[in-house]
Design a protein around this motif. Sequence first.
Motif: not given
Length: 312
Positions: A248-252, A262-265, A268-269
Motif C-alpha cells: 500500500t502506498v501514499a501517492q502524491v 523536495l517540498r512534497a516529500l 508527506l513525511y
Amino acid sequence: MTLQILRTRPRRRASTTDSYIERVNLAIDFIIAHIDQPLRLKTISKAAHLSPCHFHRVFQVVTGETIADFVRRHRLERALSMMSHTRPRSLTSIALSCGFASSAEFSRSFKRQYGTSPRAFNLTQWCASRQAALDQTVEAWARQLHIRSLPPRTNPDGFRVHIRDLKPRTVAYIRVRNPYRGDGVVRACNRLIAWSKLNGFHANQWLGYQWENPELTDLANCQYNVAVEADTFTPRGEVGRQRFPAMTVAQVEIKGGLDLELRALRWLYGSWLPRSGFVPADQPGFEAWIGQPFAHGAEHFELHIQLPIKRM
C-alpha cells in the motif's frame, strides 16, 4: 501491466567488468532483503555466485566498502530510521529488527559509528545536519537552473495524497552510486531506456527508488536505482532484477522542478504522515514516472511519489 515476451537475441558474452557489477548487485540485493537476519560472507558470496575469498575483494573494489562495513552501515541507518518514527520502539526491538545479535552489540556499533550511545544520540540535530547537506545540494542545483529557494514546510502547493494498493511488481534496474552529484542518474536512465527498447519494456511503468533516506545518510553513500517494470528477462551486467511484494502506498502527483518534489516529500513525511494513522513500511520510496524518465528534461518532472505505508 501487459506481459511482454523477451525477444530472442544472440547472447552477448558479458565483459569482466559487467560480470563483477552484476554479482555485486546480486549481493547488495541479498543483503538489503535479509538485513534483519544473520549475514555471513559465505551466504552473501553464494548469492553473488563467487567464492567467499574472491568475492570479498570484488565487493570492496566495486563499492569502496568491505562487506562487514556495508552491512553494519545499512543496519545502523535502518535503526536510525526506526528511531525517527512517530512511535519509536525499544532499542532492543530495533536492534533485533536490524540484524544485531543483541542490544549491547547494537550500542557498541552505534557508538563506534556516531560517537555516542543510541540513548544519548540527538536525532533531531542529526536530521537537521543531513537536511542541511541535502538543502545545499538542491539549492546549488537550483541556482544553476534558476529555481527559487525552498518555501516553509506548509502546504502552499496543495499536495493531495491518494492511497493505492499495488500488486507485486518485478523491475529491471541500474544502480547509481552518489546520485546527488553529476549526471549519473540521467546517463543510467538513457542506458536503461536503450536496453528496454531492445527487449520490449520501454512502454512499461518507469520507477526510481532508493533505500537510504538522504536526511539520515551521507549523500555520497546514497544509491539510487533507475528501473522499469519487466517480467521476463535475464539480469546481466549492470542490469539487475528486483521483485517487490504487494504494498500500500501514499501517492502524491508532482509536475514541476526538483524543489517541488523536495517540498512534497517533506510535507508527506512531516505533515501528512504523523496525522495519517500510517507508518512507513519496510520498502523504499518510489518515483513512478508519468511516461519515461526525464521526458521533459532535467528541470521539469512529471511523476508520482509513492511512499509505502502500513497501519500503525
